[in-house]
Design an enzyme around this catalytic site. Sequence first.
Site, PDB file in Angstrom:
ATOM      1  N   SER A   1      37.005  56.790  43.617  1.00  0.00           N
ATOM      2  CA  SER A   1      37.662  56.257  42.426  1.00  0.00           C
ATOM      3  C   SER A   1      38.646  57.219  41.786  1.00  0.00           C
ATOM      4  CB  SER A   1      36.609  55.842  41.401  1.00  0.00           C
ATOM      5  OG  SER A   1      35.777  56.930  41.069  1.00  0.00           O
TER       6      SER A   1
ATOM      7  N   HIS B   1      36.506  49.656  43.950  1.00  0.00           N
ATOM      8  CA  HIS B   1      37.972  49.685  43.937  1.00  0.00           C
ATOM      9  C   HIS B   1      38.583  49.019  45.161  1.00  0.00           C
ATOM     10  CE1 HIS B   1      38.159  52.208  40.387  1.00  0.00           C
ATOM     11  NE2 HIS B   1      37.097  52.808  40.877  1.00  0.00           N
TER      12      HIS B   1
ATOM     13  N   LYS C   1      36.975  44.997  38.105  1.00  0.00           N
ATOM     14  CA  LYS C   1      38.256  45.610  38.498  1.00  0.00           C
ATOM     15  C   LYS C   1      39.170  44.549  39.119  1.00  0.00           C
ATOM     16  CE  LYS C   1      36.249  50.011  38.023  1.00  0.00           C
ATOM     17  NZ  LYS C   1      35.236  50.926  38.470  1.00  0.00           N
TER      18      LYS C   1
END
Length: 389
Positions: free
Chosen positions: A185, A213, A245
């Site tokens: 990340s 992610h 996300k």
Amino acid sequence: MSNDPTNTFPWLADELRDLERGGLLRKRRQVKSLPDGLCEIDGRRLVNFASNDYLNLAHDPRVIAAAREALESAGAGATASALVTGRTEWHARLEQRLAAFEGHEAAILFPTGYAANLGTITALVGDDDIVFCDRLNHASLIDGCKLSGARLRVYRHTQLDKLQRELEKAAGHRRRLIVTDSLFSMDGVPAPLVELCDLAERFDAALLIDEAHATGLFGEQGRGLAELDNIEEHPSLIRIGTLSKGLASLGGFVTGSQQLIDWLWNRARPQMFSTALPPSACAAAIAAIDIIEQEPERRQRLLETCDTFRKKLITAGLDVPEGGIGPIMPIILNDPERAVAAASELEEAGFLVAAIRPPTVPTGTSRLRITVTAGHGDETVDKLFHSLC
Ligand SMILES: *Cc1c(COP(=O)(O)O)cnc(C)c1O
């Protein structure tokens, strides 16, 4: 009598002063999120290069309409944990949707990705076990490993020979678990998933990957780096993701076999002892998955923009971690104060970029962390590049 908390905890003032002196005090700001990769701070409009809304879905009218429908029909909150009475039709639908999307038998929701990591690791390993954790793993994975009570071994993904030696010594433990971010990340580099699968297989270990992610971004269907690296069929793989996300909502999830999900339902404490997600968050995530399936060009265009931008940063001589892919673009500046100063200069120029400092990253590796999203066109990214160089 004084209510001044510094009287009750005199050490707080000292600690805060130390943080401030070291350039490590974090200030709270109020940010107004706007569509298309923009935001507003202190009345100023900025291009937001610090958000995780990678696919620009948080303001998508279809996502908002879905959330509104669930909000109006099911209410503002879930009113109980999923285990008791909080698991509504929207939770069940999202779990089914996630299982189908990832091609697994079943899925389970958690209040956040953080809770999913904590709950899954602690449900799978304990005192008699050993867990191997990449040095760059997200805090939630590290916290889960620590809380589990399993013996903890930290490795660097750049030194898999060391991990192998540790695994060779671990045969006496009841269970072995390797834990990794799929896309790190703070560095934007992928984990060596194929090699980790091989090691897991050779040493009878399970492999847990956190696709926070990567979900929605990588692979033909957008299922993440497990798809891109073609390891989805690996028998001892545990896949964790977040809805917060690429999917623009809130919540964590695990997909896998029905047995794995049944076990987590019975043993993963953060989802047993927290209230279930608001139904509207589930509905928003379902709409986001629909869009990810229907609009592959969204992620393809984003990845192309990122690729071009990353190459330009490297060519310009900036210290960008080697081997990176995708939307996380760190520029290593080492010193925390330098990172903060660079971020405020960029803010002057109209760009919101995060200055990332310890303890989020190791001491001496403070950095700017740029996240590019589908809301930023090539032109906007070019403007940022010119402000950086
Ligand atoms: C953000 C993040 C999480 C936590 O996800 P939330 O849903 O925001 O709690 C977990 N793992 C990684 C790698 C992350 O970057």
